[in-house]
Design an enzyme around this catalytic site. Structure first.
Site, PDB file in Angstrom:
ATOM      1  N   ARG A 177       0.808  -1.170  -0.081  1.00 33.85           N
ATOM      2  CA  ARG A 177      -0.096   0.097   0.028  1.00 33.85           C
ATOM      3  C   ARG A 177       0.872   1.414  -0.047  1.00 33.85           C
ATOM      4  NH1 ARG A 177      -4.845  -1.852   4.091  1.00 33.85           N
ATOM      5  NH2 ARG A 177      -5.580  -3.314   2.643  1.00 33.85           N
ATOM      6  N   LEU A 236      -7.760  -7.173  10.641  1.00 32.90           N
ATOM      7  CA  LEU A 236      -8.705  -8.137  10.974  1.00 32.90           C
ATOM      8  C   LEU A 236      -8.210  -9.332  11.560  1.00 32.90           C
ATOM      9  CD1 LEU A 236     -11.169  -8.230   8.149  1.00 32.90           C
ATOM     10  CD2 LEU A 236     -11.259  -6.708  10.026  1.00 32.90           C
TER      11      LEU A 236
END
Ligand SMILES: Cc1cc2nc3c(=O)[nH]c(=O)nc-3n(C[C@H](O)[C@H](O)[C@H](O)COP(=O)(O)OP(=O)(O)OC[C@H]3O[C@@H](n4cnc5c(N)ncnc54)[C@H](O)[C@@H]3O)c2cc1C
Ligand code: SF4
Ligand code: FES
Lengths: 637, 256
Positions: free
Chosen positions: A330, A441
């Site tokens: 990213r 997560l």
């Protein structure tokens, strides 16, 4: 202050098992006698509260939401990593560990990251058992997709709603415990201060959102699982109410804040369209599995994308990073987008955008397959922009998305304040200077379901004689502190609403502490924030009273905290005179504009101690030692 | 564009509410409906007036917090969207728009447009789960699930718990919400063991909370932002019937 990471001895791969074997157990009949406060009901908080309840502890769980199911984890789209190797493509715990530590640009703690990879496999088992409807293959087994920064396919998903399904799974486990009476749930109750008794975390002060009532709650340990602080930037992919108040007020009480400047800017979000804008919407990274990112080769090329011939397009990620291509991590993808836009090759009305193009994938796989994979994301895009991504490429731009920094914790997830534990996005522990997709997560559920239920035992077993009740004067003092902040906010009656200050702060942060940072820029940012903070306290206008449902007052308290946290982020970015992961200091780059790390001087965690609002904070260092991993230069080429 | 708003104002559950007329000026059609309310609220705050309280969080249709009845429709115009996904381009310059909370007896008003939906949590607490202790699960691939079943379970699981189904129903029935959760879990092998108790307890809790009966009008599905199918109500009714019969049978056997 000496920071003790309390990593267990022994080889990396054996640490966690050994540690589990050595942790003090609390005898089952004694568990009933312990009270644990859990603040937050996202993946980390729900998982922890549910498991504590199952184990027999007395739990109180708090959330400012009206229901635990609304925590921001609900919004995660793309997926969750786990080293299951169900695809038989060479994945392993070792490989997931290595990808994560490398993805974080060698600024995370080796032992914690290894443990994360190790417990990842159990998460999937547990969630499937809870009834999470993961995507499946025709044979009935679990399906996987790929995410950035990995060359294996290890991401589990539930359409584009993975976070929702995982949170609803954790929420169902929590609900079961609430029904059984082991967890007392306090929705609409916002933590506004941490209470220390003899240096130990022994309770919290909360405000009820509906009545404004301030209440003290005592316990044997306090667990914060309150999420990230990216809303400092005002515009972000976070839910509007996500905030830093719980961890910031704990920081003011002595908890160290680690690596505050490590902020992830996600490459694929819908670009800003106007100044009324309230939030930025993420387009899941999973889209990069099939979408190709490009801009025109020519500066200022205003033709419609369909009219730009193939050889006049620059698929810059594929060009610069041939082996990872559109799946480069990213931080790298975001920076590359910024570079092409800075060169004047950005697209869309503002020039701050790049194309994410599915036409090749649609040709190759057919529109139905693409609809099956990403239908809901294409729908979201259509709703917001009024454009169809089946017909023309999406326009995307980077946006603030995740904070790797957070409260400092040791291997047991305990902060430097004994009895204060921090889980999930609220701590700093696992992602170093950049988080890989589908790993938050994983971390939230690992911390909540599989780590804290063990590691809290050590502390509880030792603190038996250190019980506190709300009668202690520390609670009264903390309540007074909360009341005085509220009074100050309500009595200022200045000229501007809170949102004005939030917007201004967001602009300063984005310009000075965003995708590219410089010494001068950061220094200027700090001066601007100090000035804005002064104006805030002189000129903010908060209508209404404390004793009523008052959203303006809630917002005001949160923005007041951002005014302090923003400055600390700039300070941390200034002090870290190197580039690493998301933290790009323009002074430190390679010839082809990649981040230039300086391991000699900066291989440490910067953990900041609060000294007063207008006093300079003190930095403590935890040196990062990589015993079993070679600190290599990241190379995604 | 400019619009006139008729907004429900109510200080708290005990005080009577009323409609207030507010002007929203200089809007951009690309604004979301909630962003329009932000603009109105900023002006109210600047005038030292209480802003209109409304619930929201993710602003992308997934958290289920937003809950506006716009021109009489829960979540307003448009199919399959939550209030936060309504855009001003759905309205015309000069329109008058009525904004009310989700109205239903089991959802008392907290303030203005904010209602209390904890009754939904109580229903889940009574049975909307699979009993499995952390750490005790078998390998996730040990129990294959046919893709069609997993997909159908996912269709049901998509519910965001917003309560629009209740607000849309003249009887304030929560059947769609309950059926979505019960069907999801009852359909999966992991949830089969508790199939009967789950549906019996969830329905009993729903009744206790004061939700009304379903009379098969299916306003719920039409208002649902996730377009949860009314077929799940049928499935739950079947599950409920079998569960009640089986329970009676078991009770008789026990007494015999
Ligand atoms: C749009 C989006 C998409 C994402 N997609 C992915 C993805 O695909 N894969 C992935 O791995 N990660 C993803 N992430 C990141 C991931 O969702 C989060 O990092 C993670 O869910 C955080 O979980 P958490 O439990 O730490 O905190 P949260 O879920 O944010 O929960 C915080 C909880 O704390 C409570 N709380 C906070 N402060 C207080 C207070 N003062 N008093 C009382 N309660 C309080 C809140 O009410 C809430 O219950 C995504 C993030 C975003 C924004
Ligand atoms: S069934 Fe639909 S309308 Fe009802 S709560 Fe769920 S998402 Fe909302
Ligand atoms: S604000 Fe989350 S669904 Fe509308």
């Amino acid at each position: 202050m000496k920071l003790q990471a309390n990593e267990p001895e022994g080889p990396l791969a054996e640490k966690w098992q050994k540690h589990q074997a050595n942790i003090k157990l609390v005898n089952p009949s004694n568990k009933r006698k312990y009270e644990i406060i859990v603040v937050g009901s996202g993946l980390a908080g729900s998982g922890a509260a549910a498991t504590f309840g199952e184990m027999g502890y007395n739990v109180k769980c708090f959330t400012y939401h009206d229901s635990p199911r609304r925590a921001h984890s609900i919004a995660a789209q793309g997926g969750i990593n786990a080293a299951k190797n169900y695809q038989n493509d060479g994945d392993s715990i070792q490989r997931l560990y290595h990808d994560t530590i490398k993805g974080g640009d060698f600024r995370a703690r080796e032992a914690n990251v290894y443990r994360l990879a190790e417990v990842s496999v159990k998460i999937i088992d547990h969630c499937a058992a809870l009834g999470v409807p993961f995507a499946r293959e025709y044979g009935g087994l679990l399906a996987n997709r790929s995410f950035g920064g990995a060359q294996v396919s290890r991401t589990f998903y539930a359409r584009g709603q993975t976070g929702q399904q995982l949170l609803l799974g954790a929420y169902s486990a929590l609900s079961r415990q609430i029904g059984l009476g082991t967890v007392e749930m306090h929705p609409h109750e916002e933590m506004l201060d941490l209470v220390l008794v003899d240096g130990h975390a022994k309770g919290i002060i909360t405000r009820n959102k509906e009545t404004g009532k301030i209440t003290s709650h005592a316990a044997d340990a306090v667990v914060l699982a309150t999420g990230g602080y990216g809303n400092v930037y005002n515009l972000s992919t976070y839910a509007r109410n996500s905030n830093a108040t719980a961890i910031w007020r704990a920081h003011r009480k002595g908890a160290l804040f680690a690596n505050p400047c490590f902020t992830q800017i996600h490459p694929t979000c819908i670009p800003v369209s106007g100044d009324y804008q309230s939030k930025l919407t993420l387009m899941s990274e999973s889209l990069r599995n099939d979408g190709r990112i490009w801009v025109p080769k020519k500066v200022g090329d205003k033709r419609a994308p369909q009219d730009i011939p193939e050889d006049e397009r620059d698929y810059y990620l594929e060009r610069k990073y041939p082996s990872f291509g559109n799946l480069a991590p990213r931080d790298i993808s975001s920076r590359a987008a910024k570079q092409v836009c800075d060169e004047g090759r950005g697209v869309g009305p503002t020039g701050l955008g790049v194309y994410l193009d599915f036409s090749d994938a649609i040709k190759r796989l057919g529109e139905d397959t693409i609809r099956e994979r990403y239908g809901n994301l294409f729908d979201i895009y259509h709703e917001i922009t009024g454009e169809s991504a089946y017909q023309s490429p999406m326009r995307i731009f980077p946006a603030v998305h995740y904070t790797m920094g957070g409260l400092w914790v040791d291997y047991n997830l305990m902060s430097n304040i004994p009895g204060l534990f921090v889980l999930g996005e609220a701590n700093f522990s696992d992602h170093g200077a950049n988080r890989l997709g589908a790993s938050a997560l994983m971390q939230g559920l690992a911390d909540g379901f599989f780590v804290i239920p063990y590691t809290i035992g050590n502390y509880l077993a030792e603190c038996r004689d250190k019980r506190a009740t709300v009668g202690h004067s520390a609670f009264k003092d903390a309540e007074e502190n909360v009341n005085s902040i509220t009074k100050k906010l309500l009595n200022t009656r200045g000229r501007h609403p809170v949102s004005h200050f939030h917007r201004e702060l967001g602009k300063i942060m984005w310009d000075h502490c965003g995708m590219a940072r410089t010494k001068e820029g950061l220094e200027e940012g700090i001066t601007k924030i100090q000035k804005l903070r002064k104006e805030f306290w002189q000129d903010v206008n908060v209508p209404g009273d404390n004793e009523e449902y008052n959203q303006a007052l809630e917002k005001a308290g949160r923005v007041a905290d951002y005014m302090e946290l923003g400055e600390l982020m700039c300070r941390d970015a200034l002090e870290r005179d190197e580039s690493c992961g998301c933290h790009f200091r323009e002074e430190h780059q390679t010839e082809d504009a990649e981040a230039l790390r300086n391991d000699e001087d900066f291989a440490y965690v910067a953990a900041w101690e609060f000294k007063g609002v207008d006093d300079t904070p003190v930095m403590h260092k935890e040196e990062l030692k990589y015993k079993e991993t070679k600190m290599a230069t990241r190379n995604y080429k | 564009m400019n619009v006139t708003l008729k907004v429900w104002r109510q200080k708290n559950a005990d005080e009577a509410g009323y409609f207030e007329t507010l002007e929203a000026r200089n809007l951009n059609p690309d604004m979301s409906f909630l962003e329009m309310l932000d603009v109105v609220n900023n002006e109210l705050e600047a005038d030292n007036k209480m802003p209109v309280a409304f619930d929201h969080d993710c602003r992308e249709g997934i958290c289920g917090t937003c809950s506006l009845t716009i021109n009489g429709q829960p979540h307003g115009p448009g199919e399959g969207v939550a209030s936060c996904q309504v855009y001003m381009r759905s309205f015309k310059d000069g329109d008058t728009i009525t904004i009310e909370p989700f109205r239903a007896k089991p959802f008392p008003v907290i303030r203005d447009l904010v209602v209390d939906r904890t009754a939904f949590d109580k229903i889940i607490q009574s049975g909307g789960f699979v009993t499995v202790r952390t750490g005790s699960a078998p390998d996730a691939n040990a129990i294959p699930i046919p893709k069609e079943t997993a997909d159908l379970a996912m269709d049901a699981a998509a519910c965001i718990g917003c309560g629009a189904c209740v607000a849309a129903c003249k009887n304030a029935s929560a059947m769609l919400f309950v059926a979505a959760k019960a069907s999801q879990l009852n359909m999966l092998p992991q949830g089969k063991a508790e199939k009967d108790t789950r549906v019996l307890k969830m329905v009993a809790t729903m009744d206790e909370a004061g939700f009304g009966n379903c009379t098969n009008q299916y306003e719920c599905s039409a208002a649902c932002p996730k377009l949860i199918s009314e077929d799940f109500i049928g499935q739950m009714n079947r599950d409920y019937l079998f569960a009640s019969l089986r329970q009676k049978f078991l009770r008789r056997k026990k007494n015999a």
